[in-house]
Design an enzyme around this catalytic site. Structure first.
Site, mmCIF file in Angstrom:
data_model
loop_
_atom_site.group_PDB
_atom_site.id
_atom_site.type_symbol
_atom_site.label_atom_id
_atom_site.label_comp_id
_atom_site.label_asym_id
_atom_site.label_seq_id
_atom_site.Cartn_x
_atom_site.Cartn_y
_atom_site.Cartn_z
ATOM 1 N N SER A 141 -19.533 17.227 -20.970
ATOM 2 C CA SER A 141 -18.435 18.169 -21.162
ATOM 3 C C SER A 141 -17.924 18.061 -22.591
ATOM 4 O O SER A 141 -17.930 16.967 -23.176
ATOM 5 C CB SER A 141 -17.289 17.874 -20.189
ATOM 6 O OG SER A 141 -16.157 18.671 -20.495
ATOM 7 N N TYR A 155 -11.234 12.272 -16.613
ATOM 8 C CA TYR A 155 -12.482 13.038 -16.559
ATOM 9 C C TYR A 155 -13.175 13.001 -17.917
ATOM 10 O O TYR A 155 -14.383 12.770 -18.012
ATOM 11 C CB TYR A 155 -12.162 14.472 -16.146
ATOM 12 C CG TYR A 155 -13.313 15.454 -16.240
ATOM 13 C CD1 TYR A 155 -14.256 15.561 -15.226
ATOM 14 C CD2 TYR A 155 -13.446 16.301 -17.353
ATOM 15 C CE1 TYR A 155 -15.292 16.474 -15.294
ATOM 16 C CE2 TYR A 155 -14.475 17.214 -17.435
ATOM 17 C CZ TYR A 155 -15.399 17.298 -16.411
ATOM 18 O OH TYR A 155 -16.423 18.201 -16.492
#
Length: 246
Positions: A141, A155
């Site tokens: 990501s 995250y």
């Protein structure tokens, strides 16, 4: 020639589903790993088969070692030797500051995003090194380098770990003929935002992206497909950012 057999975790929705369909169109037989929604997984499998590929669905919690073993055993028994892995399964937990995060949510994010990726990569490495070839693509990501303050720093931290895994494993497995790369998506219009509790987040954040729009799952799938393909035969250890410039 033998068709490639690729395992895609988190394959029942979003980026994973788009990746399954794109790989099928590119000539891969596909294993759709999913954790919860059997109906959605079967819908993806139908699309894969309509593209002329073989497909099997496997319910798997990638953070559970026995599930991962069963995933790859089923893939090899029903479709043949696994030649590729797309490590896509991931969770975010609710949006919010780290100070307010529940410990169970933190643990689940680490278990799926990091431990699950490690377990799947380890099993793929065991199979692929024995055969002298294979491709692993991890879905990271852009959050790994942005940090995502106020949203999900936990995250982001797991995805930074995925980037480190990609680099280290690429160096470790390169001599064995196995390539390891990652794709780092930016803000993508998928169901994940609703699961985080903010279904309009992707469109709202479009203004912070130089291209002024959220990405589409198919755009990430295209990047994954390139890294899986012979066109990327000299590419390993790369983290390909597909984030609209963000």
């Amino acid at each position: 020639m033998t068709r490639p057999v690729t395992v895609v975790t988190g394959g029942s929705r979003g980026i994973g589903a788009a990746t399954c369909l794109r790989l099928a169109a590119d000539g891969h037989d596909v294993v759709v790993g999913y954790v919860r929604d059997a109906e959605a997984a079967e819908a993806v499998a139908d699309g894969v088969r309509k593209a002329g590929a073989r497909c099997v669905t496997v319910r798997v919690d990638t953070s559970v070692e026995a599930d991962v073993e069963r995933l790859f055993e089923t893939a090899e028994r029903q479709l043949g030797p696994v030649t590729g892995l797309v490590n896509n399964a991931g969770v975010t937990g609710p949006l919010g500051r780290l100070a307010d995060a529940d410990t169970a949510d933190l643990r689940r994010v680490v278990d799926v995003n990091l431990l699950g990726t490690l377990l799947c990569a380890r099993r793929a490495a065991q199979l692929m090194t024995a055969r002298g070839s294979g491709v692993i693509v991890n879905v990271s990501s852009a959050a790994a380098t942005l940090g995502s303050p106020g949203d999900y720093v936990h995250y982001a931290a797991t995805k930074a770990a995925v980037d480190a895994l990609t680099l280290g494993l690429a160096k470790e497995l390169g001599p064995d003929g196995v390539r390891v790369n990652a794709v780092a998506p930016g803000v993508i219009e998928t169901e994940m935002h609703a699961a985080m509790g903010d279904p309009d987040r992707a469109r709202r954040m479009a203004g912070t992206t130089p291209l002024r729009r959220p990405g589409q799952a198919e755009e990430i799938a295209a990047a994954v497909a390139w890294l899986m393909s012979p066109d990327a035969s000299y590419t390993t250890g790369a983290v390909l950012r597909v984030s609209g410039g963000r």
